[in-house]
Design a protein around this motif. Structure first.
Motif, PDB file in Angstrom:
ATOM      1  N   GLU A   1       0.812  -1.211   0.000  1.00  0.00           N
ATOM      2  CA  GLU A   1       0.000   0.000   0.000  1.00  0.00           C
ATOM      3  C   GLU A   1       0.847   1.263   0.000  1.00  0.00           C
ATOM      4  N   THR A   2       2.158   1.090   0.021  1.00  0.00           N
ATOM      5  CA  THR A   2       3.061   2.241   0.063  1.00  0.00           C
ATOM      6  C   THR A   2       3.436   2.669  -1.344  1.00  0.00           C
ATOM      7  N   THR A   3       3.293   3.955  -1.629  1.00  0.00           N
ATOM      8  CA  THR A   3       3.676   4.465  -2.947  1.00  0.00           C
ATOM      9  C   THR A   3       4.764   5.521  -2.796  1.00  0.00           C
TER      10      THR A   3
ATOM     11  N   CYS B   1      16.064   9.346  -2.196  1.00  0.00           N
ATOM     12  CA  CYS B   1      16.187   9.169  -0.743  1.00  0.00           C
ATOM     13  C   CYS B   1      16.216   7.718  -0.286  1.00  0.00           C
ATOM     14  N   GLY B   2      16.438   6.790  -1.184  1.00  0.00           N
ATOM     15  CA  GLY B   2      16.498   5.385  -0.809  1.00  0.00           C
ATOM     16  C   GLY B   2      15.725   4.526  -1.789  1.00  0.00           C
ATOM     17  N   TYR B   3      15.793   3.219  -1.582  1.00  0.00           N
ATOM     18  CA  TYR B   3      15.152   2.248  -2.476  1.00  0.00           C
ATOM     19  C   TYR B   3      13.955   1.602  -1.782  1.00  0.00           C
ATOM     20  N   LEU B   4      12.781   1.876  -2.304  1.00  0.00           N
ATOM     21  CA  LEU B   4      11.587   1.224  -1.768  1.00  0.00           C
ATOM     22  C   LEU B   4      11.611  -0.272  -2.037  1.00  0.00           C
ATOM     23  N   SER B   5      12.392  -0.698  -3.015  1.00  0.00           N
ATOM     24  CA  SER B   5      12.478  -2.117  -3.357  1.00  0.00           C
ATOM     25  C   SER B   5      13.393  -2.887  -2.399  1.00  0.00           C
ATOM     26  N   HIS B   6      14.129  -2.166  -1.542  1.00  0.00           N
ATOM     27  CA  HIS B   6      15.023  -2.842  -0.592  1.00  0.00           C
ATOM     28  C   HIS B   6      14.361  -2.880   0.785  1.00  0.00           C
TER      29      HIS B   6
ATOM     30  N   LEU C   1       9.539   4.206   5.963  1.00  0.00           N
ATOM     31  CA  LEU C   1       8.184   4.150   6.522  1.00  0.00           C
ATOM     32  C   LEU C   1       8.117   4.720   7.936  1.00  0.00           C
ATOM     33  N   ASP C   2       9.266   4.977   8.526  1.00  0.00           N
ATOM     34  CA  ASP C   2       9.337   5.543   9.872  1.00  0.00           C
ATOM     35  C   ASP C   2       9.259   7.070   9.776  1.00  0.00           C
ATOM     36  N   ALA C   3       8.217   7.653  10.364  1.00  0.00           N
ATOM     37  CA  ALA C   3       8.026   9.104  10.294  1.00  0.00           C
ATOM     38  C   ALA C   3       9.194   9.858  10.918  1.00  0.00           C
ATOM     39  N   ARG C   4       9.829   9.249  11.921  1.00  0.00           N
ATOM     40  CA  ARG C   4      10.967   9.927  12.557  1.00  0.00           C
ATOM     41  C   ARG C   4      12.127  10.068  11.580  1.00  0.00           C
ATOM     42  N   LEU C   5      12.354   9.040  10.760  1.00  0.00           N
ATOM     43  CA  LEU C   5      13.430   9.151   9.770  1.00  0.00           C
ATOM     44  C   LEU C   5      13.094  10.206   8.727  1.00  0.00           C
TER      45      LEU C   5
END
Length: 380
Positions: free
Chosen positions: A203-205, A329-334, A342-346
């Motif tokens: 569900e994450t885009t 800002c990073g790989y959603l596939s990793h 997915l961490d709001a703090r990050l």
């Protein structure tokens, strides 16, 4: 990820006149041998074509995918032109683009004239630089590069050494304008949006995550006094041209485009940044500096893998009239990068990293804090 998305890309197995046109461009550039099938209307996008396209994309600073979309097709067309092939002048409605314009801009800079960014687009700054050259050398100052102007350009030796003055002036301007962010105009561009979700993991885009990042960055920069504009909301999906036009119309000081990445390899992860540059010397000096700052700040504060900063000629970076950077800002596939993102703090930490990078861009060297240490003072 590139920006060849609005045109149906040509790919291996395709046939027809468009493929023949690509073949002709590649042969002109010496990247492909002649093929008799083209003359018979049987042009095929074969393995040799794909290899030639990949090589062209690599040397031109484009996304290397072996396909010909809008951006690659346009770059192939521009690469055909050499200085002297045609008259060059400024057309506000349909700007002249090509390698011949790049050569003209580089030559003017070598002679000490500010012709704007070396981006292969004959804009108003290039016209001003050309007119100044023509006046100084007794030519008709009509802003058109024709035979007489070409002869003068070729007869004169280089005057400027030790760096291009317009690039040094741009860097100095940022520091000399003061360390504060009050009144600075910054455009933050969350990628994708609307019907284009980008990469999706469950569900994450990508579109939703970079929009959340953009809102957090907007808050940090606004608290420091900057005026921040976002190129889109949740339901909009502007084209790259619309995004850069928005930044130009806003007379922004900086442009930051936010993306996440994805790859089939299970090892692909980390943070990368991109700035306008051809890989052969022509680049955005401040863009390169900002790309390095924002990437290093993010890596230092999040512990994510550092993939470096890279010069690219993507239209999103090329068409902006201010320093522009794309931050992946990073790989959603990793799985590790995805859990972090997915961490709001990050994501709040990423926003703080962007604020630190923007602030450091305007600081003199003697006041520049070490990477990862800048903190916005609390308002009293």
């Amino acid at each position: 990820m590139g920006t060849d998305s609005r045109m149906q890309p040509l790919r291996p197995g395709d046939r027809g006149p468009a493929v023949a046109d690509v073949h002709a461009a590649l042969r002109t550039l010496g990247l492909l041998l002649a093929d008799g099938d083209d003359a018979l209307g049987q042009a095929v996008y074969d393995a040799a074509t794909e290899l030639a396209v990949r090589h062209f994309q690599q040397v031109r600073g484009l996304s290397v995918d072996g396909r010909v979309g809008e951006e690659t097709y346009r770059a192939l067309s521009e690469a055909r032109w050499k200085l002297g092939d045609r008259l060059l002048h400024h057309d506000p409605e349909r700007p002249t683009r090509g390698d011949d314009v790049t050569s003209l801009q580089e030559r003017l800079h070598e002679l000490g004239y500010d012709a704007g960014p070396v981006d292969g687009v004959f804009g108003p700054e290039t016209e001003v630089g050309l007119r100044a050259f023509q006046r100084d050398y007794g030519l008709t100052a009509d802003g058109t590069c024709g035979p007489a102007t070409l002869r003068a350009l070729r007869q004169l030796g280089r005057k400027v050494t030790g760096g291009r003055p317009q690039l040094l002036r741009q860097s100095a301007h940022f520091v000399e304008s003061g360390p504060h962010l009050i009144g600075r105009r910054i455009v933050v561009d969350p990628g994708h949006g609307g019907p284009d979700p980008g990469f999706t993991a469950g569900e994450t885009t990508e579109a939703d995550l970079v929009l959340d990042l953009a809102y957090r960055i907007e808050g940090r920069l606004a608290a420091a006094g900057a005026t921040v504009y976002l190129t889109r909301g949740r339901y909009q999906a502007p084209t790259p041209t619309e995004r850069t036009a928005f930044a130009n119309d806003a007379h922004a000081d900086l442009f930051l485009s936010l993306h996440l990445d994805a790859h089939g390899s299970e090892h692909a992860r980390g943070v990368a940044s991109y700035y306008y540059g051809t890989g052969s010397g022509a680049s955005s000096t401040v863009g390169e500096q900002f790309a390095g700052l924002v990437r290093r700040e993010m890596v230092a504060r999040t512990g994510m893998l550092d993939l470096g900063s890279h010069a690219k000629t993507w239209d999103l970076l090329r068409a902006t009239r201010m320093p522009a950077v794309r931050l992946d800002c990073g790989y959603l596939s990793h799985p590790v990068d995805r859990l972090l993102l997915l961490d709001a703090r990050l994501r709040s930490t990423v926003a703080s990293a962007v604020l630190a990078a923007v602030q450091r861009l305007f600081l003199p060297a003697e006041a520049d804090p070490p990477t990862g240490t800048f903190v916005l003072p609390r308002a009293r």
